[in-house]
Design a protein around this motif. Structure first.
Motif, PDB file in Angstrom:
ATOM      1  N   UNK A  22       0.843  -1.207   0.000  1.00 57.59           N
ATOM      2  CA  UNK A  22       0.000   0.000   0.000  1.00 57.59           C
ATOM      3  C   UNK A  22       0.878   1.257   0.000  1.00 57.59           C
ATOM      4  N   UNK A  23       1.899   1.253   0.880  1.00 60.87           N
ATOM      5  CA  UNK A  23       2.768   2.438   0.972  1.00 60.87           C
ATOM      6  C   UNK A  23       3.482   2.683  -0.352  1.00 60.87           C
ATOM      7  N   UNK A  24       3.929   1.608  -0.986  1.00 60.43           N
ATOM      8  CA  UNK A  24       4.626   1.748  -2.265  1.00 60.43           C
ATOM      9  C   UNK A  24       3.661   2.217  -3.360  1.00 60.43           C
ATOM     10  N   UNK A  25       2.444   1.658  -3.344  1.00 59.95           N
ATOM     11  CA  UNK A  25       1.435   2.013  -4.344  1.00 59.95           C
ATOM     12  C   UNK A  25       1.060   3.489  -4.215  1.00 59.95           C
ATOM     13  N   UNK A  26       0.952   3.969  -2.969  1.00 58.89           N
ATOM     14  CA  UNK A  26       0.564   5.360  -2.732  1.00 58.89           C
ATOM     15  C   UNK A  26       1.755   6.298  -2.895  1.00 58.89           C
ATOM     16  N   UNK A  27       2.959   5.741  -2.923  1.00 55.09           N
ATOM     17  CA  UNK A  27       4.152   6.576  -2.960  1.00 55.09           C
ATOM     18  C   UNK A  27       4.966   6.406  -4.225  1.00 55.09           C
ATOM     19  N   UNK A  30       8.045   1.674  -6.374  1.00 54.03           N
ATOM     20  CA  UNK A  30       9.334   1.079  -6.716  1.00 54.03           C
ATOM     21  C   UNK A  30       9.216  -0.407  -7.010  1.00 54.03           C
ATOM     22  N   UNK A  31       8.108  -1.029  -6.666  1.00 52.27           N
ATOM     23  CA  UNK A  31       7.972  -2.451  -7.013  1.00 52.27           C
ATOM     24  C   UNK A  31       7.144  -3.267  -6.031  1.00 52.27           C
ATOM     25  N   UNK A  32       7.149  -2.895  -4.715  1.00 55.76           N
ATOM     26  CA  UNK A  32       6.391  -3.693  -3.737  1.00 55.76           C
ATOM     27  C   UNK A  32       4.912  -3.770  -4.107  1.00 55.76           C
ATOM     28  N   UNK A  33       4.415  -2.702  -4.751  1.00 53.48           N
ATOM     29  CA  UNK A  33       2.979  -2.681  -5.067  1.00 53.48           C
ATOM     30  C   UNK A  33       2.591  -3.795  -6.028  1.00 53.48           C
ATOM     31  N   UNK A  58      -9.774  -2.435   2.619  1.00 55.58           N
ATOM     32  CA  UNK A  58     -10.751  -1.544   3.262  1.00 55.58           C
ATOM     33  C   UNK A  58     -10.742  -1.749   4.775  1.00 55.58           C
ATOM     34  N   UNK A  59     -10.486  -2.992   5.212  1.00 59.54           N
ATOM     35  CA  UNK A  59     -10.421  -3.267   6.658  1.00 59.54           C
ATOM     36  C   UNK A  59      -9.230  -2.529   7.262  1.00 59.54           C
ATOM     37  N   UNK A  60      -8.114  -2.509   6.530  1.00 62.84           N
ATOM     38  CA  UNK A  60      -6.933  -1.781   7.004  1.00 62.84           C
ATOM     39  C   UNK A  60      -7.273  -0.294   7.139  1.00 62.84           C
ATOM     40  N   UNK A  61      -7.952   0.264   6.123  1.00 64.21           N
ATOM     41  CA  UNK A  61      -8.347   1.678   6.168  1.00 64.21           C
ATOM     42  C   UNK A  61      -9.269   1.947   7.366  1.00 64.21           C
ATOM     43  N   UNK A  62     -10.243   1.043   7.592  1.00 64.28           N
ATOM     44  CA  UNK A  62     -11.177   1.219   8.716  1.00 64.28           C
ATOM     45  C   UNK A  62     -10.436   1.213  10.050  1.00 64.28           C
ATOM     46  N   UNK A  63      -9.459   0.307  10.172  1.00 63.25           N
ATOM     47  CA  UNK A  63      -8.689   0.222  11.429  1.00 63.25           C
ATOM     48  C   UNK A  63      -7.917   1.521  11.661  1.00 63.25           C
ATOM     49  N   UNK A  64      -7.319   2.037  10.590  1.00 66.66           N
ATOM     50  CA  UNK A  64      -6.550   3.278  10.737  1.00 66.66           C
ATOM     51  C   UNK A  64      -7.465   4.434  11.127  1.00 66.66           C
ATOM     52  N   UNK A  65      -8.677   4.436  10.550  1.00 67.17           N
ATOM     53  CA  UNK A  65      -9.629   5.514  10.888  1.00 67.17           C
ATOM     54  C   UNK A  65     -10.005   5.442  12.368  1.00 67.17           C
ATOM     55  N   UNK A  66     -10.206   4.211  12.860  1.00 64.44           N
ATOM     56  CA  UNK A  66     -10.523   4.023  14.286  1.00 64.44           C
ATOM     57  C   UNK A  66      -9.376   4.531  15.159  1.00 64.44           C
ATOM     58  N   UNK A  87      -7.030   0.254  -6.209  1.00 63.24           N
ATOM     59  CA  UNK A  87      -6.638  -1.136  -5.935  1.00 63.24           C
ATOM     60  C   UNK A  87      -7.720  -2.093  -6.434  1.00 63.24           C
ATOM     61  N   UNK A  88      -8.971  -1.735  -6.190  1.00 61.03           N
ATOM     62  CA  UNK A  88     -10.062  -2.598  -6.657  1.00 61.03           C
ATOM     63  C   UNK A  88     -10.000  -2.749  -8.181  1.00 61.03           C
ATOM     64  N   UNK A  89      -9.714  -1.648  -8.872  1.00 57.91           N
ATOM     65  CA  UNK A  89      -9.641  -1.697 -10.340  1.00 57.91           C
ATOM     66  C   UNK A  89      -8.526  -2.643 -10.780  1.00 57.91           C
ATOM     67  N   UNK A  90      -7.378  -2.583 -10.098  1.00 59.85           N
ATOM     68  CA  UNK A  90      -6.265  -3.468 -10.452  1.00 59.85           C
ATOM     69  C   UNK A  90      -6.645  -4.925 -10.245  1.00 59.85           C
ATOM     70  N   UNK A  91      -7.274  -5.206  -9.099  1.00 61.73           N
ATOM     71  CA  UNK A  91      -7.613  -6.599  -8.773  1.00 61.73           C
ATOM     72  C   UNK A  91      -8.646  -7.135  -9.766  1.00 61.73           C
TER      73      UNK A  91
END
Ligand code: HEM
Length: 102
Positions: A22-27, A30-33, A58-66, A87-91
């Protein structure tokens, strides 16, 4: 859907690799994404439905929001929604292996 034996270390590893992706995809991208694209196929083989695979992010996002509580700003919210859509589009754009063989 997770394996019954030795599941905890695998879940921990999966979560850690997913966060790196996620961090690589948003940043820097470099390849991790790329893990996201490749794991779609291994998870087809594990029997993980694609909707569930996407829901993991989405669960990760919800946890961070909490965790962030009132610090979760409108800007952060918009950025996560965009990321989740991308991400959904890629999957969903990855073809199932059976389709690719046909
Ligand atoms: C709720 C959704 C998910 C389920 C049910 C699920 C299930 C599984 C299962 C059953 C395995 C195999 C474990 C084994 O027997 O060795 C696995 C491994 C793995 N999954 Fe997931 N998965 C999910 C989401 C994700 C996501 C979103 C990613 C990353 C984009 C991911 C990355 C991985 C990786 C990298 C492994 C290999 C772990 C290792 O050996 O270090 N998974 N997953």
């Amino acid at each position: 859907m997770f394996r019954t034996e030795g599941s905890e270390p695998v879940k921990g590893s999966m979560l850690s690799l997913t966060i790196e992706a996620i961090l690589d995809f948003a940043g820097e991208r470099r390849g991790h994404f790329r893990l996201i694209e490749s794991e779609v196929f291994s998870h087809d083989a594990y029997g993980t439905p694609r909707e569930l695979f996407v829901a993991f992010f989405a669960v990760i996002a919800d946890c961070l929001r909490d965790i962030l509580g009132e610090h979760w700003s409108a800007e952060i919210d918009a950025a996560w929604h965009k990321l989740l859509r991308d991400i959904e589009a890629i999957v969903l754009q990855q073809k199932h292996l059976v389709d690719a063989k046909a």
